[in-house]
Design a protein around this motif. Structure first.
Motif, PDB file in Angstrom:
ATOM      1  N   TRP A 238       0.824  -1.210   0.000  1.00  0.00           N
ATOM      2  CA  TRP A 238       0.000   0.000   0.000  1.00  0.00           C
ATOM      3  C   TRP A 238       0.865   1.270   0.000  1.00  0.00           C
ATOM      4  O   TRP A 238       0.336   2.363  -0.194  1.00  0.00           O
ATOM      5  CB  TRP A 238      -0.950  -0.004   1.195  1.00  0.00           C
ATOM      6  N   THR A 239       2.148   1.110   0.186  1.00  0.00           N
ATOM      7  CA  THR A 239       3.064   2.253   0.079  1.00  0.00           C
ATOM      8  C   THR A 239       3.547   2.448  -1.359  1.00  0.00           C
ATOM      9  O   THR A 239       4.372   3.329  -1.624  1.00  0.00           O
ATOM     10  CB  THR A 239       4.269   2.045   1.006  1.00  0.00           C
ATOM     11  N   ASP A 240       3.048   1.653  -2.292  1.00  0.00           N
ATOM     12  CA  ASP A 240       3.435   1.745  -3.695  1.00  0.00           C
ATOM     13  C   ASP A 240       3.059   3.122  -4.264  1.00  0.00           C
ATOM     14  O   ASP A 240       2.040   3.709  -3.877  1.00  0.00           O
ATOM     15  CB  ASP A 240       2.712   0.645  -4.492  1.00  0.00           C
ATOM     16  N   ALA A 420      -9.052   3.527   7.873  1.00  0.00           N
ATOM     17  CA  ALA A 420      -7.964   4.340   7.317  1.00  0.00           C
ATOM     18  C   ALA A 420      -8.491   5.369   6.323  1.00  0.00           C
ATOM     19  O   ALA A 420      -8.040   6.522   6.293  1.00  0.00           O
ATOM     20  CB  ALA A 420      -6.919   3.447   6.656  1.00  0.00           C
ATOM     21  N   LEU A 421      -9.474   4.971   5.498  1.00  0.00           N
ATOM     22  CA  LEU A 421     -10.004   5.903   4.505  1.00  0.00           C
ATOM     23  C   LEU A 421     -10.952   6.919   5.141  1.00  0.00           C
ATOM     24  O   LEU A 421     -11.083   8.039   4.639  1.00  0.00           O
ATOM     25  CB  LEU A 421     -10.683   5.135   3.370  1.00  0.00           C
ATOM     26  N   GLN A 422     -11.609   6.546   6.220  1.00  0.00           N
ATOM     27  CA  GLN A 422     -12.389   7.553   6.955  1.00  0.00           C
ATOM     28  C   GLN A 422     -11.456   8.608   7.556  1.00  0.00           C
ATOM     29  O   GLN A 422     -11.748   9.808   7.513  1.00  0.00           O
ATOM     30  CB  GLN A 422     -13.218   6.884   8.048  1.00  0.00           C
ATOM     31  N   ASP A 423     -10.332   8.154   8.097  1.00  0.00           N
ATOM     32  CA  ASP A 423      -9.343   9.099   8.617  1.00  0.00           C
ATOM     33  C   ASP A 423      -8.762   9.961   7.496  1.00  0.00           C
ATOM     34  O   ASP A 423      -8.463  11.138   7.692  1.00  0.00           O
ATOM     35  CB  ASP A 423      -8.215   8.346   9.334  1.00  0.00           C
ATOM     36  N   PHE A 424      -8.624   9.362   6.316  1.00  0.00           N
ATOM     37  CA  PHE A 424      -8.105  10.103   5.161  1.00  0.00           C
ATOM     38  C   PHE A 424      -9.103  11.166   4.710  1.00  0.00           C
ATOM     39  O   PHE A 424      -8.716  12.287   4.349  1.00  0.00           O
ATOM     40  CB  PHE A 424      -7.806   9.134   4.016  1.00  0.00           C
ATOM     41  N   LEU A 425     -10.393  10.839   4.740  1.00  0.00           N
ATOM     42  CA  LEU A 425     -11.410  11.828   4.397  1.00  0.00           C
ATOM     43  C   LEU A 425     -11.335  13.007   5.363  1.00  0.00           C
ATOM     44  O   LEU A 425     -11.493  14.167   4.960  1.00  0.00           O
ATOM     45  CB  LEU A 425     -12.803  11.188   4.442  1.00  0.00           C
ATOM     46  N   LYS A 426     -11.045  12.705   6.621  1.00  0.00           N
ATOM     47  CA  LYS A 426     -10.939  13.752   7.634  1.00  0.00           C
ATOM     48  C   LYS A 426      -9.678  14.595   7.430  1.00  0.00           C
ATOM     49  O   LYS A 426      -9.668  15.800   7.665  1.00  0.00           O
ATOM     50  CB  LYS A 426     -10.917  13.114   9.027  1.00  0.00           C
ATOM     51  N   ASN A 427      -8.598  13.952   6.976  1.00  0.00           N
ATOM     52  CA  ASN A 427      -7.326  14.650   6.799  1.00  0.00           C
ATOM     53  C   ASN A 427      -6.660  14.186   5.500  1.00  0.00           C
ATOM     54  O   ASN A 427      -5.702  13.408   5.521  1.00  0.00           O
ATOM     55  CB  ASN A 427      -6.410  14.389   7.997  1.00  0.00           C
ATOM     56  N   PRO A 428      -7.159  14.644   4.349  1.00  0.00           N
ATOM     57  CA  PRO A 428      -6.640  14.161   3.062  1.00  0.00           C
ATOM     58  C   PRO A 428      -5.231  14.634   2.725  1.00  0.00           C
ATOM     59  O   PRO A 428      -4.665  14.198   1.717  1.00  0.00           O
ATOM     60  CB  PRO A 428      -7.661  14.714   2.055  1.00  0.00           C
ATOM     61  N   LYS A 429      -4.650  15.500   3.556  1.00  0.00           N
ATOM     62  CA  LYS A 429      -3.261  15.906   3.325  1.00  0.00           C
ATOM     63  C   LYS A 429      -2.274  14.832   3.772  1.00  0.00           C
ATOM     64  O   LYS A 429      -1.123  14.804   3.316  1.00  0.00           O
ATOM     65  CB  LYS A 429      -2.962  17.209   4.069  1.00  0.00           C
ATOM     66  N   ASP A 430      -2.740  13.933   4.652  1.00  0.00           N
ATOM     67  CA  ASP A 430      -1.836  12.929   5.224  1.00  0.00           C
ATOM     68  C   ASP A 430      -1.805  11.672   4.356  1.00  0.00           C
ATOM     69  O   ASP A 430      -2.223  10.591   4.768  1.00  0.00           O
ATOM     70  CB  ASP A 430      -2.266  12.589   6.642  1.00  0.00           C
ATOM     71  N   ARG A 437      -0.456   3.349   7.411  1.00  0.00           N
ATOM     72  CA  ARG A 437      -1.447   2.631   8.226  1.00  0.00           C
ATOM     73  C   ARG A 437      -2.109   1.510   7.431  1.00  0.00           C
ATOM     74  O   ARG A 437      -2.339   0.416   7.954  1.00  0.00           O
ATOM     75  CB  ARG A 437      -2.497   3.612   8.753  1.00  0.00           C
ATOM     76  N   LEU A 438      -2.407   1.792   6.162  1.00  0.00           N
ATOM     77  CA  LEU A 438      -3.005   0.773   5.305  1.00  0.00           C
ATOM     78  C   LEU A 438      -2.079  -0.432   5.168  1.00  0.00           C
ATOM     79  O   LEU A 438      -2.508  -1.585   5.281  1.00  0.00           O
ATOM     80  CB  LEU A 438      -3.313   1.358   3.928  1.00  0.00           C
ATOM     81  N   GLU A 439      -0.801  -0.176   4.937  1.00  0.00           N
ATOM     82  CA  GLU A 439       0.156  -1.271   4.770  1.00  0.00           C
ATOM     83  C   GLU A 439       0.330  -2.054   6.065  1.00  0.00           C
ATOM     84  O   GLU A 439       0.385  -3.294   6.045  1.00  0.00           O
ATOM     85  CB  GLU A 439       1.494  -0.738   4.278  1.00  0.00           C
ATOM     86  N   GLN A 440       0.395  -1.360   7.173  1.00  0.00           N
ATOM     87  CA  GLN A 440       0.556  -2.044   8.459  1.00  0.00           C
ATOM     88  C   GLN A 440      -0.627  -2.972   8.738  1.00  0.00           C
ATOM     89  O   GLN A 440      -0.452  -4.135   9.128  1.00  0.00           O
ATOM     90  CB  GLN A 440       0.681  -1.011   9.580  1.00  0.00           C
ATOM     91  N   ASP A 441      -1.836  -2.469   8.524  1.00  0.00           N
ATOM     92  CA  ASP A 441      -3.030  -3.277   8.772  1.00  0.00           C
ATOM     93  C   ASP A 441      -3.160  -4.413   7.762  1.00  0.00           C
ATOM     94  O   ASP A 441      -3.573  -5.521   8.105  1.00  0.00           O
ATOM     95  CB  ASP A 441      -4.276  -2.393   8.717  1.00  0.00           C
ATOM     96  N   ALA A 442      -2.808  -4.131   6.499  1.00  0.00           N
ATOM     97  CA  ALA A 442      -2.894  -5.163   5.468  1.00  0.00           C
ATOM     98  C   ALA A 442      -1.915  -6.292   5.747  1.00  0.00           C
ATOM     99  O   ALA A 442      -2.261  -7.480   5.640  1.00  0.00           O
ATOM    100  CB  ALA A 442      -2.620  -4.558   4.091  1.00  0.00           C
ATOM    101  N   GLU A 443      -0.692  -5.947   6.086  1.00  0.00           N
ATOM    102  CA  GLU A 443       0.327  -6.953   6.392  1.00  0.00           C
ATOM    103  C   GLU A 443      -0.139  -7.869   7.515  1.00  0.00           C
ATOM    104  O   GLU A 443      -0.006  -9.102   7.430  1.00  0.00           O
ATOM    105  CB  GLU A 443       1.632  -6.257   6.770  1.00  0.00           C
ATOM    106  N   LYS A 444      -0.693  -7.293   8.549  1.00  0.00           N
ATOM    107  CA  LYS A 444      -1.184  -8.073   9.682  1.00  0.00           C
ATOM    108  C   LYS A 444      -2.324  -9.001   9.260  1.00  0.00           C
ATOM    109  O   LYS A 444      -2.359 -10.182   9.637  1.00  0.00           O
ATOM    110  CB  LYS A 444      -1.654  -7.129  10.788  1.00  0.00           C
TER     111      LYS A 444
END
Length: 452
Positions: A238-240, A420-430, A437-444
């Motif tokens: 997800w860091t691609d 993660a995408l709800q947090d992104f909607l709240k702060n789309p600059k991040d 966060r997506l990669e960490q959760d996906a890996e797990k």
């Protein structure tokens, strides 16, 4: 997925197969109170059988599915009970199985859920009558989505075209706006509508799955099918950079709260059904002029006074990037058997028939992957065109990415991709933080899934 299915022992006897196949494949006409192959004086093949069917559907969806089950009862003589399930349904089924009381059939809304349930050895392979109906009525792509390691478990009954944007035609007319074909045009259209005094885009951000749909359509169009398949399988991270590009594109909308009904905070408190109905209430002054979601939005539009095709119109999700194409993202609900009974197998076969699909299609808010369903079954030209696009795509569609992932990552409220995408909607600059966060959760999640 594998393209060949392993031979296996038939799940029912030849006598049962004959009766159940007749039940499943019979037409809607004539006397449905008797077995169509047994004559007027014979009892129905499943008289006295009790079948429980679990699904997360509520409201109009539950009501319409119940009509399908009632027709099956007429044809079979069985008694079918709808069991309301909590989401995620895999957790619900796990509790039922642990308690020794699983339903006979369950409707699973994610490919990942089928794979997880199969890995737990909860599922029974489809019998010969259902497999025959699948071969006759479904493209290879839809059959493969219901298979795990070559064994067929699922019958996709309800599909979705999740690459649509519905809009309030009165607002468009007043603003002098036209249907956009590209992402750049979409943003320009949003600005035009905003200038006319109406907030342009309604987003149901309280339901995280709507945000995964936004991401998937942008990603498929921008990154292409090959990257889409790789990310779905987590063979790229997800860091691609391709994910960076998609989130950057989404931020062009999410980063402008004035273009979103209720702003960012309002969107995060707006559930999906409301995101649709608020687009088509209030005449030419609704809370939002456009709402992105699948064909099933027609069910919610029907709860307003808007008429599909006149007041409520639709255009394909805009293509992203210079070389991009309009995406075709689909989803669906598959019937699976948790008990190896005649009743469960007969219901799977019936759900794979055009007759079953015809019942719900007539009610609207439904799309069938069954290629032999007569398009005339749909209630209006808009839905017929949406259905035609799905069938015409053959095996070229791409299934909802989050539904292909482990459910703990791609399909659980308040966790994984949804959160993660709800947090992104709240702060789309991040964007970088969201990817991490997506990669960490996906890996797990993928690591846990690999361990079974």
């Amino acid at each position: 997925m594998r393209t060949t299915l392993r031979p296996r022992r038939a799940a029912v006897t030849l006598t049962a197969f004959t009766a159940l196949a007749a039940l499943a494949l019979a037409g809607c006409g004539g006397d449905t109170s008797k077995d169509p192959e047994s004559g007027p004086d014979r009892t129905l093949p499943l008289k006295g059988e009790k079948i429980e069917v679990a699904a997360v559907w509520t409201g109009p969806e539950q009501e319409n599915f119940t009509k399908v089950l009632k027709e099956f009862e007429k044809r079979s003589g069985a008694t079918v009970t709808f069991v309301p399930a909590q989401d995620p349904i895999v957790n619900f089924l796990g509790t039922k199985i642990a308690g020794g009381a699983p339903p006979d059939v369950a409707m699973l809304p994610q490919v990942g859920a089928i794979q997880q349930a199969a890995a737990q050895k909860w599922l029974k392979p489809v019998g010969p009558e259902a497999e025959a109906a699948l071969a006759a009525n479904y493209s290879r792509g839809w059959q493969e989505l219901g298979a795990v390691d070559g064994t067929q478990y699922g019958v996709y009954f309800k599909a979705a075209n999740k690459s649509l944007v519905w809009y309030n035609s009165a607002v468009f007319d007043n603003a002098g706006a036209t249907e956009p074909k590209t992402w750049k045009e979409f943003l320009a259209t949003a600005e035009t509508i905003s200038a006319s005094g109406v907030t342009p885009v309604s987003v149901g951000g309280a339901d995280g799955w709507t945000l995964t749909d936004w991401f998937e359509n942008v990603y498929l169009s921008q990154a292409g099918p090959a990257k889409y398949d790789q990310l779905a399988k987590h063979t790229i991270k997800w860091t691609d950079p391709s994910v960076t590009a998609a989130l950057t594109t989404l931020a062009e909308l999410f980063g402008k709260p004035a273009l979103i009904a209720g702003g960012t905070n309002g969107a995060l408190q707006t559930e999906y059904p409301v995101s649709v109905t608020q687009t088509f209430t209030g005449g030419d002054q609704p809370k939002g002029a456009m709402v992105f979601e699948g064909d099933f939005a027609a069910v919610n539009i029907a709860q307003t006074k808007a008429k599909i095709g006149t007041d409520a119109k639709v255009f394909p999700f805009p293509k992203v990037g210079d070389g991009g194409a309009s995406p075709v993202v689909t989803a669906g609900d598959a019937a699976v058997a948790l008990k190896d009974t005649k009743g469960a197998q007969a219901l799977l076969a019936f759900l794979a028939s055009p007759d079953a699909a015809k019942i719900w299609a007539a009610e609207g808010g439904f799309l069938s992957p069954n290629k032999n369903l007569d398009p005339a079954a749909y209630p209006n030209d808009v839905q017929r065109e949406i259905a035609k696009a799905l069938i015409d795509s053959g095996d070229g569609f791409r299934f909802d990415m989050s539904d292909q992932m482990p459910q703990s990552f791609g399909g659980t409220p308040g966790k994984g991709e949804w959160k993660a995408l709800q947090d992104f909607l709240k702060n789309p600059k991040d964007i970088a933080g969201t990817q991490a966060r997506l990669e960490q959760d996906a890996e797990k999640a993928y690591r846990a899934a690999a361990k079974g």
